[in-house]
Design a protein around this motif. Structure first.
Motif, PDB file in Angstrom:
ATOM      1  N   PRO A   1      58.242  27.595  54.477  1.00 14.73           N
ATOM      2  CA  PRO A   1      58.512  27.180  53.093  1.00 14.73           C
ATOM      3  C   PRO A   1      57.347  27.460  52.151  1.00 14.73           C
ATOM      4  O   PRO A   1      57.554  27.838  50.989  1.00 14.73           O
ATOM      5  CB  PRO A   1      58.772  25.672  53.226  1.00 14.73           C
ATOM      6  CG  PRO A   1      59.250  25.509  54.632  1.00 14.73           C
ATOM      7  CD  PRO A   1      58.505  26.520  55.432  1.00 14.73           C
ATOM      8  N   ASN A   2      56.108  27.284  52.628  1.00 14.86           N
ATOM      9  CA  ASN A   2      54.945  27.565  51.785  1.00 14.86           C
ATOM     10  C   ASN A   2      54.873  29.045  51.413  1.00 14.86           C
ATOM     11  O   ASN A   2      54.552  29.401  50.276  1.00 14.86           O
ATOM     12  CB  ASN A   2      53.652  27.145  52.487  1.00 14.86           C
ATOM     13  CG  ASN A   2      53.336  25.687  52.268  1.00 14.86           C
ATOM     14  OD1 ASN A   2      54.171  24.938  51.760  1.00 14.86           O
ATOM     15  ND2 ASN A   2      52.153  25.270  52.655  1.00 14.86           N
TER      16      ASN A   2
ATOM     17  N   LYS B   1      57.744  32.997  45.396  1.00 14.31           N
ATOM     18  CA  LYS B   1      58.461  32.614  44.172  1.00 14.31           C
ATOM     19  C   LYS B   1      57.527  32.592  42.964  1.00 14.31           C
ATOM     20  O   LYS B   1      57.923  32.963  41.853  1.00 14.31           O
ATOM     21  CB  LYS B   1      59.111  31.241  44.357  1.00 14.31           C
ATOM     22  CG  LYS B   1      60.322  31.246  45.278  1.00 14.31           C
ATOM     23  CD  LYS B   1      60.852  29.834  45.480  1.00 14.31           C
ATOM     24  CE  LYS B   1      62.018  29.796  46.460  1.00 14.31           C
ATOM     25  NZ  LYS B   1      62.498  28.425  46.700  1.00 14.31           N
ATOM     26  N   ILE B   2      56.293  32.158  43.171  1.00 16.76           N
ATOM     27  CA  ILE B   2      55.315  32.161  42.075  1.00 16.76           C
ATOM     28  C   ILE B   2      55.066  33.590  41.599  1.00 16.76           C
ATOM     29  O   ILE B   2      55.063  33.880  40.396  1.00 16.76           O
ATOM     30  CB  ILE B   2      53.988  31.513  42.534  1.00 16.76           C
ATOM     31  CG1 ILE B   2      54.188  30.019  42.768  1.00 16.76           C
ATOM     32  CG2 ILE B   2      52.881  31.753  41.509  1.00 16.76           C
ATOM     33  CD1 ILE B   2      52.983  29.335  43.397  1.00 16.76           C
ATOM     34  N   LEU B   3      54.874  34.485  42.555  1.00 12.52           N
ATOM     35  CA  LEU B   3      54.638  35.889  42.211  1.00 12.52           C
ATOM     36  C   LEU B   3      55.847  36.500  41.518  1.00 12.52           C
ATOM     37  O   LEU B   3      55.720  37.239  40.531  1.00 12.52           O
ATOM     38  CB  LEU B   3      54.300  36.670  43.488  1.00 12.52           C
ATOM     39  CG  LEU B   3      53.903  38.138  43.331  1.00 12.52           C
ATOM     40  CD1 LEU B   3      52.721  38.288  42.392  1.00 12.52           C
ATOM     41  CD2 LEU B   3      53.585  38.741  44.688  1.00 12.52           C
TER      42      LEU B   3
ATOM     43  N   PHE C   1      49.065  22.962  45.807  1.00 10.35           N
ATOM     44  CA  PHE C   1      48.808  22.590  47.205  1.00 10.35           C
ATOM     45  C   PHE C   1      49.599  23.440  48.204  1.00 10.35           C
ATOM     46  O   PHE C   1      50.023  22.955  49.256  1.00 10.35           O
ATOM     47  CB  PHE C   1      49.104  21.098  47.430  1.00 10.35           C
ATOM     48  CG  PHE C   1      48.311  20.182  46.553  1.00 10.35           C
ATOM     49  CD1 PHE C   1      46.983  19.908  46.837  1.00 10.35           C
ATOM     50  CD2 PHE C   1      48.891  19.616  45.425  1.00 10.35           C
ATOM     51  CE1 PHE C   1      46.246  19.068  46.010  1.00 10.35           C
ATOM     52  CE2 PHE C   1      48.162  18.779  44.592  1.00 10.35           C
ATOM     53  CZ  PHE C   1      46.822  18.506  44.888  1.00 10.35           C
ATOM     54  N   LEU C   2      49.781  24.713  47.874  1.00 13.45           N
ATOM     55  CA  LEU C   2      50.495  25.626  48.784  1.00 13.45           C
ATOM     56  C   LEU C   2      49.532  26.288  49.768  1.00 13.45           C
ATOM     57  O   LEU C   2      49.932  26.657  50.876  1.00 13.45           O
ATOM     58  CB  LEU C   2      51.226  26.702  47.984  1.00 13.45           C
ATOM     59  CG  LEU C   2      52.340  26.207  47.050  1.00 13.45           C
ATOM     60  CD1 LEU C   2      52.911  27.353  46.241  1.00 13.45           C
ATOM     61  CD2 LEU C   2      53.441  25.530  47.859  1.00 13.45           C
ATOM     62  N   VAL C   3      48.285  26.468  49.356  1.00 15.24           N
ATOM     63  CA  VAL C   3      47.259  27.039  50.240  1.00 15.24           C
ATOM     64  C   VAL C   3      45.993  26.212  50.092  1.00 15.24           C
ATOM     65  O   VAL C   3      45.730  25.629  49.042  1.00 15.24           O
ATOM     66  CB  VAL C   3      46.967  28.521  49.913  1.00 15.24           C
ATOM     67  CG1 VAL C   3      48.213  29.373  50.095  1.00 15.24           C
ATOM     68  CG2 VAL C   3      46.407  28.681  48.496  1.00 15.24           C
ATOM     69  N   SER C   4      45.215  26.191  51.160  1.00 16.42           N
ATOM     70  CA  SER C   4      43.957  25.436  51.129  1.00 16.42           C
ATOM     71  C   SER C   4      42.747  26.331  50.965  1.00 16.42           C
ATOM     72  O   SER C   4      41.663  25.861  50.638  1.00 16.42           O
ATOM     73  CB  SER C   4      43.815  24.621  52.423  1.00 16.42           C
ATOM     74  OG  SER C   4      43.867  25.485  53.547  1.00 16.42           O
TER      75      SER C   4
ATOM     76  N   SER D   1      67.732  33.830  43.533  1.00 10.13           N
ATOM     77  CA  SER D   1      68.939  32.992  43.675  1.00 10.13           C
ATOM     78  C   SER D   1      69.373  32.888  45.138  1.00 10.13           C
ATOM     79  O   SER D   1      69.883  31.859  45.573  1.00 10.13           O
ATOM     80  CB  SER D   1      70.087  33.570  42.828  1.00 10.13           C
ATOM     81  OG  SER D   1      70.481  34.840  43.310  1.00 10.13           O
ATOM     82  N   GLU D   2      69.122  33.966  45.915  1.00 12.74           N
ATOM     83  CA  GLU D   2      69.472  33.952  47.344  1.00 12.74           C
ATOM     84  C   GLU D   2      68.631  32.943  48.112  1.00 12.74           C
ATOM     85  O   GLU D   2      69.130  32.177  48.935  1.00 12.74           O
ATOM     86  CB  GLU D   2      69.266  35.351  47.939  1.00 12.74           C
ATOM     87  CG  GLU D   2      70.295  36.387  47.505  1.00 12.74           C
ATOM     88  CD  GLU D   2      71.519  36.394  48.392  1.00 12.74           C
ATOM     89  OE1 GLU D   2      71.485  35.773  49.471  1.00 12.74           O
ATOM     90  OE2 GLU D   2      72.520  37.009  48.001  1.00 12.74           O
ATOM     91  N   ILE D   3      67.309  32.932  47.851  1.00 15.50           N
ATOM     92  CA  ILE D   3      66.432  32.074  48.654  1.00 15.50           C
ATOM     93  C   ILE D   3      66.376  30.646  48.108  1.00 15.50           C
ATOM     94  O   ILE D   3      65.814  29.759  48.751  1.00 15.50           O
ATOM     95  CB  ILE D   3      65.002  32.662  48.733  1.00 15.50           C
ATOM     96  CG1 ILE D   3      64.378  32.793  47.346  1.00 15.50           C
ATOM     97  CG2 ILE D   3      65.001  33.974  49.455  1.00 15.50           C
ATOM     98  CD1 ILE D   3      62.950  33.295  47.368  1.00 15.50           C
TER      99      ILE D   3
END
Length: 364
Positions: A278-279, A285-287, A313-316, A360-362
């Motif tokens: 999911p991350n 999605k951000i890109l 908080f998607l990556v540390s 829309s698919e994901i």
């Protein structure tokens, strides 16, 4: 004298006609047609049409394949002697090699590497080979290797050099434990790099490994130097034209006469993304969102992406982000290009319409 005169006259007439034709061609109107004006069909429609083409010369081709099957015992003998088998010639060799493996190599364990895929994880392939060899050695009651603890398979944590050392263990008997590695299209797009070919050559030279491979490109031998051909791969070359269509291999390459199918591209990318964490999907999605909202830019700067991912908080760390990006790049979901100011930018190689369909698919 008359004969020489006739020859000179004929040569003069040819030259005069040549320059006259060039002059007329230059004075004529040039065509205004462009390659982009050609009406091309949808890729799925073209693939369906090619699938309906009736095969020809079936009896002759069947006879040809049977002549290759008569060589199976010779091929097995050469493998036992430590040679590698390299199949070349017009047509897909996939069915022939798989028939050879399933009928004549029953005493071997077989691991298949599909070189025609767009990306291949060689470390995972070697881990799979190590697991198969481990099982063989255990079944024969042999000490699998001093390099690995008994009773477990810690191959995923081992380096490539450690795995190669395991494959190159001492041979005790003539018909000792061996794994036959079948590489379809060893000259495929994912394996053409020097690093992959050197690794495959080192793998082929190991005592517990036998290799059977096929090549499809006429310049494939340029991938190897003399040592790789004669010492490491130790090829026995076989010209085995099958005239079979490259049905499976061709699925992963776009057709020249077909235009990109937006729906199909989005669905293919969605399948890949849904297999990720999911991350990783959120980073993608951000890109994608940035690319859709900034259509005139060359891509999203790496620093911008890292800042947003940290805030959400998607990556540390940058290492974590790079691991996601490496996975995207391996599946050709994301590419990099140089921005006009010199910094590297990330972009998704899909049109806006396809990218919207993908999101829309994901998101469903």
């Amino acid at each position: 004298m008359t004969e020489s005169h006739d020859e000179n006259e004929e040569e003069f007439e040819f030259s005069r006609n040549y320059f006259l034709a060039k002059e007329l061609a230059g004075s004529g109107k040039k065509s205004t047609h462009k390659l982009s004006d050609i009406s091309i069909v949808d890729e799925q429609e073209l693939r369906a049409a090619t699938a309906d083409i009736e095969p020809k010369h079936e009896r002759e081709i069947a006879s040809l394949i049977n002549s290759y099957k008569a060589l199976y015992s010779k091929w097995v003998f050469e493998l036992r002697c430590g040679f590698g088998l390299l199949m070349y010639g017009f047509g897909s060799k996939k069915a022939l090699i798989e028939d050879f493996a399933s009928t004549a190599l029953k005493e071997y364990s077989v691991v298949v590497i599909n070189g025609y895929l767009q990306s291949i994880n060689m470390k995972q392939a070697m881990i799979a080979i190590a697991g198969v060899l481990w099982d063989q050695l255990k079944n024969k009651g042999r000490d699998s290797s001093g390099s690995f603890p008994k009773g477990q398979q810690p191959f995923s944590s081992q380096s490539i050099d450690s795995l190669l050392a395991f494959f190159d263990g001492p041979q005790v008997e003539e018909n000792d434990c061996c794994v036959c590695v079948v590489v379809h299209s060893i000259d495929g797009p994912a394996l053409r790099g020097a690093e992959f070919q050197l690794l495959l050559a080192r793998l082929a030279s190991c005592s517990h490994i036998r290799i059977v491979a096929s090549i499809d490109h006429v310049n494939a031998p340029l991938l190897w130097d003399k040592k790789m051909v004669h010492t490491q791969f130790n090829w026995c070359w076989y010209h085995v034209p099958t005239f079979a269509p490259y049905k499976v291999e061709g699925i992963f390459f776009p057709l020249i006469l077909a235009h990109g199918n937006t729906t199909q591209s989005a669905k293919t990318a969605a399948i890949v993304l849904q297999s990720l964490t999911p991350n990783a999907q959120s980073v993608f999605k951000i890109l994608a969102g940035y690319q859709l909202s900034h259509p005139d830019e060359e891509g999203m700067p790496m620093d911008n992406l890292y800042t947003i991912c940290r805030e959400r908080f998607l990556v540390s760390s940058l290492v974590t982000l790079n691991s996601h990006l490496t996975e995207f790049k391996d599946h050709e979901l994301v590419k990099t290009r140089r921005h006009s100011d010199g910094q590297d930018c990330l972009y998704i190689p899909l049109a806006s319409e396809a990218l919207e369909k993908l999101l829309s698919e994901i998101s469903d």
